[in-house]
Design a protein around this motif. Structure first.
Motif, mmCIF file in Angstrom:
data_model
loop_
_atom_site.group_PDB
_atom_site.id
_atom_site.type_symbol
_atom_site.label_atom_id
_atom_site.label_comp_id
_atom_site.label_asym_id
_atom_site.label_seq_id
_atom_site.Cartn_x
_atom_site.Cartn_y
_atom_site.Cartn_z
ATOM 1 N N LEU A 1 -7.676 4.710 2.092
ATOM 2 C CA LEU A 1 -7.773 3.766 2.806
ATOM 3 C C LEU A 1 -8.284 2.986 3.767
ATOM 4 N N LYS B 1 -0.599 4.185 -2.490
ATOM 5 C CA LYS B 1 -1.269 4.575 -2.217
ATOM 6 C C LYS B 1 -1.623 5.433 -1.622
ATOM 7 N N GLN C 1 0.732 -1.225 0.439
ATOM 8 C CA GLN C 1 0.016 0.101 0.115
ATOM 9 C C GLN C 1 0.768 1.649 0.217
#
Ligand code: ATP
Length: 366
Positions: A134, A129, A126
């Motif tokens: 999230l 990201k 992640q």
């Protein structure tokens, strides 16, 4: 990593004593959960350790160093709050990097620390990201990754699961347990949720009205409460309490109650006449047929608990107790009266000051 010691620590807000003369150690390599009802002083204690609140009196040590007067930035503490502190619109990687940039950590070391934190938190996939994408668990993990990347001496968690839904809590708990083992440092975790504390703590420090009631490994705290408060606060529902009288007879302490088929001898010294019998609902034996030391009790109410057990409210001589039964027979569930027994090894006695009396109990046959 050093342990944290607090010595006669007190915090007053005008007439409110939030933390009352606490002396305590948070050991190395252990997760200590500060547990207690709202307003008992958990957060105030945590904030004093972090340096966000100045004590009214007392000392805070890090190993041998007195850091009572040091500002937060000089304490090398990582903190994770109820609300994940995550900057939206930038990547997970950048989120972890920002505070390190502020601390002028050189590029190579920055990269190394971020990668280490991402790995510990299992966030490698992640990293790029945008943090706005999230979920709450991952967001809180980013807060933890950031706290870890400072390389703090201790990490303080202030109710970090408050904003995580019930299903995801299991996931966060699992991750927290793994992480705390790997970090092997002083971790202080504040919660008012007993299940969370029971699951995550190496030791639980139970607080009430600014004082420490008891500190123990979770199972010992549950089974061996040193005060009525611990018996009541832990458990769902908490311990049953029954008032009883202790009499002297032929030089022996004898305790009687309508829940006993015959009185009990109590081997201890200097016992009050008025005592309280404590027993947890799941420790009461209930049967539709007579047990050896059982008395007959009326069944007042029945309900099913979240865990799928059955809770029976039973009464003897107008005193009600709650008993928890895991796999009741149909006969037991339809019975209007049952036989109940308090196994001696599960009876806990308290004195008039609500403190535990350690005593050996035996039946005194009539
Ligand atoms: P909670 O779980 O609700 O956060 P807590 O156990 O963390 O509770 P604290 O927040 O430490 O308890 O509060 C302890 C006592 O101190 C409470 O009576 C609270 O009202 C009081 N208190 C805390 N902070 C302040 C403040 N800044 N000013 C005045 N009183 C305060």
């Amino acid at each position: 990593m050093p342990e944290i010691k607090i010595d006669n620590l007190t915090k007053r807000f005008k007439e409110v004593v939030a933390v009352d003369d606490l002396t305590f150690s948070f050991p190395e390599g252990q997760v200590t959960c500060l547990l207690g009802p709202s307003g008992c002083g958990k957060t105030t204690l945590l904030r004093m350790i972090a340096g966000l609140e100045a004590p009214t009196s007392g000392i805070i040590y890090f190993g041998d160093i007195d850091l009572t007067q040091l500002p937060p930035r000089k304490r090398n503490i990582g903190m994770v709050f109820q609300y994940p502190v995550v900057y939206r619109g930038i990547s997970v990687y950048k989120n972890i990097e920002l505070p390190l940039l502020k601390r002028n950590i050189p590029a190579n070391e920055r990269r190394q620390r971020i990668e280490e934190a991402l790995e510990l938190l299992n966030l490698q996939d992640q990293a790029d990201k945008d943090s706005s994408q999230l979920d709450n668990v991952s967001r809180q993990k980013v807060s933890v990754a950031r706290a870890i990347s400072y390389h703090p001496d201790i990490i303080l968690f202030d109710e970090p699961m408050t904003n995580i839904d019930a299903n995801s809590r299991v996931q966060f708990s699992h991750f927290f347990k793994e992480l705390s083992k790997k970090l092997n440092q002083v971790i202080v975790y504040v919660t008012h949720d007993q299940t969370e504390a029971m699951t995550l703590a190496d030791q639980i420090a139970l607080m009430e009205d600014g004082r420490m009631v008891q500190c123990n490994e979770p199972r010992a705290l549950y089974n061996e409460p040193e005060e009525v408060f611990g018996g009541w606060f832990l458990g769902n529902p908490g311990m049953n309490f029954i008032a009883a009288r202790c009499e002297q007879s032929a030089g022996k302490n004898v305790l009687d109650s309508s829940f006993f088929q015959s009185p009990l001898f109590i081997a201890t010294h200097g016992l009050d006449r008025e005592v309280t019998i404590g027993i947890r609902p799941e420790h009461i034996s209930v049967s539709e047929t007579a047990l050896s030391n059982a008395v007959n009790a009326k069944v007042k109410r029945k309900s099913i608990t979240v865990g799928g057990q059955f809770l029976l409210v039973i009464e003897v001589d107008q005193v009600e107790v709650k008993a928890k039964v895991s796999h009741p027979s149909n006969e037991l569930m339809s019975a209007k009266s049952v036989w109940v027994e308090f196994p001696l090894e599960h009876i806990v006695l308290f004195d008039q000051h609500q403190k535990r009396v350690h005593a050996e109990l035996t039946y005194a046959r009539k």
